[in-house]
Design an enzyme around this catalytic site. Structure first.
Site, PDB file in Angstrom:
ATOM      1  N   ARG A 139      -9.598   1.335   8.641  1.00  0.00           N
ATOM      2  CA  ARG A 139      -9.334  -0.150   9.133  1.00  0.00           C
ATOM      3  C   ARG A 139     -10.372  -0.666   9.856  1.00  0.00           C
ATOM      4  NH1 ARG A 139      -3.603   0.199   8.468  1.00  0.00           N
ATOM      5  NH2 ARG A 139      -2.476  -1.711   9.224  1.00  0.00           N
ATOM      6  N   ARG A 173      11.259  -2.767  11.598  1.00  0.00           N
ATOM      7  CA  ARG A 173      10.083  -2.204  12.233  1.00  0.00           C
ATOM      8  C   ARG A 173       9.641  -2.930  13.498  1.00  0.00           C
ATOM      9  NH1 ARG A 173       5.397  -0.641   8.076  1.00  0.00           N
ATOM     10  NH2 ARG A 173       4.133  -1.618   9.648  1.00  0.00           N
ATOM     11  N   ARG A 189      -1.044  -8.987  13.035  1.00  0.00           N
ATOM     12  CA  ARG A 189      -1.690  -8.243  11.977  1.00  0.00           C
ATOM     13  C   ARG A 189      -2.378  -8.675  10.916  1.00  0.00           C
ATOM     14  NH1 ARG A 189       3.993  -6.213  10.649  1.00  0.00           N
ATOM     15  NH2 ARG A 189       3.075  -4.576   9.158  1.00  0.00           N
ATOM     16  N   LYS A 199       0.750  -1.227   0.015  1.00  0.00           N
ATOM     17  CA  LYS A 199      -0.188  -0.058   0.339  1.00  0.00           C
ATOM     18  C   LYS A 199       0.762   1.287  -0.042  1.00  0.00           C
ATOM     19  CE  LYS A 199      -2.051  -0.899   3.863  1.00  0.00           C
ATOM     20  NZ  LYS A 199      -1.527  -2.309   4.312  1.00  0.00           N
ATOM     21  N   ARG A 240      11.337  -7.218   5.276  1.00  0.00           N
ATOM     22  CA  ARG A 240      11.449  -5.837   5.554  1.00  0.00           C
ATOM     23  C   ARG A 240      12.058  -5.707   7.080  1.00  0.00           C
ATOM     24  NH1 ARG A 240       5.875  -2.799   5.334  1.00  0.00           N
ATOM     25  NH2 ARG A 240       5.354  -3.780   7.089  1.00  0.00           N
TER      26      ARG A 240
HETATM   27  P1  ADP Z   1       0.660  -2.551   7.740  1.00  0.00           P
HETATM   28  O1  ADP Z   1      -0.275  -2.303   6.809  1.00  0.00           O
HETATM   29  O2  ADP Z   1       2.008  -3.072   7.036  1.00  0.00           O
HETATM   30  O3  ADP Z   1       0.300  -3.213   9.158  1.00  0.00           O
HETATM   31  P2  ADP Z   1       0.781   0.216   8.566  1.00  0.00           P
HETATM   32  O4  ADP Z   1       1.830   1.309   8.643  1.00  0.00           O
HETATM   33  O5  ADP Z   1      -0.518   0.787   7.838  1.00  0.00           O
HETATM   34  O6  ADP Z   1       1.418  -1.248   8.139  1.00  0.00           O
HETATM   35  O7  ADP Z   1       0.282   0.006  10.049  1.00  0.00           O
HETATM   36  C1  ADP Z   1       1.235  -0.441  11.100  1.00  0.00           C
HETATM   37  C2  ADP Z   1       0.532  -0.341  12.467  1.00  0.00           C
HETATM   38  O8  ADP Z   1       0.007   0.846  12.911  1.00  0.00           O
HETATM   39  C3  ADP Z   1      -0.815  -1.284  12.687  1.00  0.00           C
HETATM   40  O9  ADP Z   1      -0.350  -2.562  12.966  1.00  0.00           O
HETATM   41  C4  ADP Z   1      -1.442  -0.497  13.747  1.00  0.00           C
HETATM   42  O10 ADP Z   1      -1.023  -1.027  15.068  1.00  0.00           O
HETATM   43  C5  ADP Z   1      -1.269   1.025  13.505  1.00  0.00           C
HETATM   44  N1  ADP Z   1      -2.306   1.551  12.656  1.00  0.00           N
HETATM   45  C6  ADP Z   1      -2.068   2.053  11.317  1.00  0.00           C
HETATM   46  N2  ADP Z   1      -3.090   2.507  10.964  1.00  0.00           N
HETATM   47  C7  ADP Z   1      -3.992   2.413  11.751  1.00  0.00           C
HETATM   48  C8  ADP Z   1      -5.523   2.512  11.926  1.00  0.00           C
HETATM   49  N3  ADP Z   1      -6.125   3.229  10.742  1.00  0.00           N
HETATM   50  N4  ADP Z   1      -6.276   2.006  12.804  1.00  0.00           N
HETATM   51  C9  ADP Z   1      -5.801   1.371  13.808  1.00  0.00           C
HETATM   52  N5  ADP Z   1      -4.195   1.203  14.140  1.00  0.00           N
HETATM   53  C10 ADP Z   1      -3.597   1.860  12.887  1.00  0.00           C
END
Ligand code: ADP
Length: 187
Positions: free
Chosen positions: A88, A133, A144, A13, A127
């Site tokens: 989400r 990370r 996740r 994404k 990654r």
């Molecule tokens: P990925 O899609 O690979 O999990 P992101 O950077 O989008 O990577 O998200 C990493 C983490 O950040 C998630 O596992 C969550 O803990 C938090 N997070 C990101 N966006 C949201 C959201 N919209 N609502 C709740 N938690 C979020």
């Protein structure tokens, strides 16, 4: 134009969102990046979010909804944005829908990046070697993926009813996938 990039963790994404935002000259709003910045800066929001983030759990809506609203209300996002990493949850989707509707706008396209679970795990593990990370640790990756299926995948049905979901094969080169997205959006 408002475009949402949806897909499991590790589906690409961020990479595709960046290419798309640059091509269309739109701001990209990325909740994950905003959270990582808040944690790095040690803000109260960052401190609250960290324990959920590190375990690969969703940061609760009580923390995230205000952040999303603030971002959508920024002047840069008045006429459009690329949304990456949100909505989400159902509550987040309602907030986005309502905020845009109040301005006479709506989500125009949803790009669903389709990648097999084996490939997702492979990418996130790779990654973690490079980026370090905290949520790319094996246990957090498993959380996740599970939480994506439980909380986020149901949003696909919600948006499919509106006829705005496009499935994009998420395997291939970055350029191939970007080309496919360009074809779908028509610009
Ligand atoms: P990925 O899609 O690979 O999990 P992101 O950077 O989008 O990577 O998200 C990493 C983490 O950040 C998630 O596992 C969550 O803990 C938090 N997070 C990101 N966006 C949201 C959201 N919209 N609502 C709740 N938690 C979020």
């Amino acid at each position: 134009m408002f475009i949402l990039i949806l897909g499991a963790p590790g589906s690409g994404k961020g990479t595709q969102g960046k290419i798309l935002a640059e091509r269309l000259g739109l701001p990209k709003i990325t909740t994950g990046d905003l959270l990582r910045a808040a944690m790095k800066d040690g803000t109260p929001l960052g401190l609250d979010a960290k324990k959920y983030y590190d375990e690969g759990k969703l940061v609760p809506d009580s923390i995230i909804l205000g952040m999303i609203k603030e971002q959508l209300d920024r002047p840069e996002a008045k006429t459009g944005a690329i949304l990456d990493g949100f909505p989400r949850t159902a509550a987040q989707a309602e907030l986005v829908d309502r905020t845009l509707a109040q301005r006479g706008q709506r989500l125009n396209h949803i790009l669903l990046l389709d990648v097999t679970e084996d490939e997702l795990v492979r990418r996130m593990s790779a990654r973690s070697q490079v980026e370090g990370r905290s949520d790319d640790a094996p246990e957090a990756i498993a959380n996740r993926l599970q939480i994506y299926q439980r909380d986020t995948a149901p949003l696909i049905a919600h948006y499919t009813q509106r006829g705005i979901v496009h499935r994009v094969p998420g395997t291939g080169t970055v350029d191939q996938i970007a080309g496919e997205i360009k074809r779908i959006i028509g610009r």
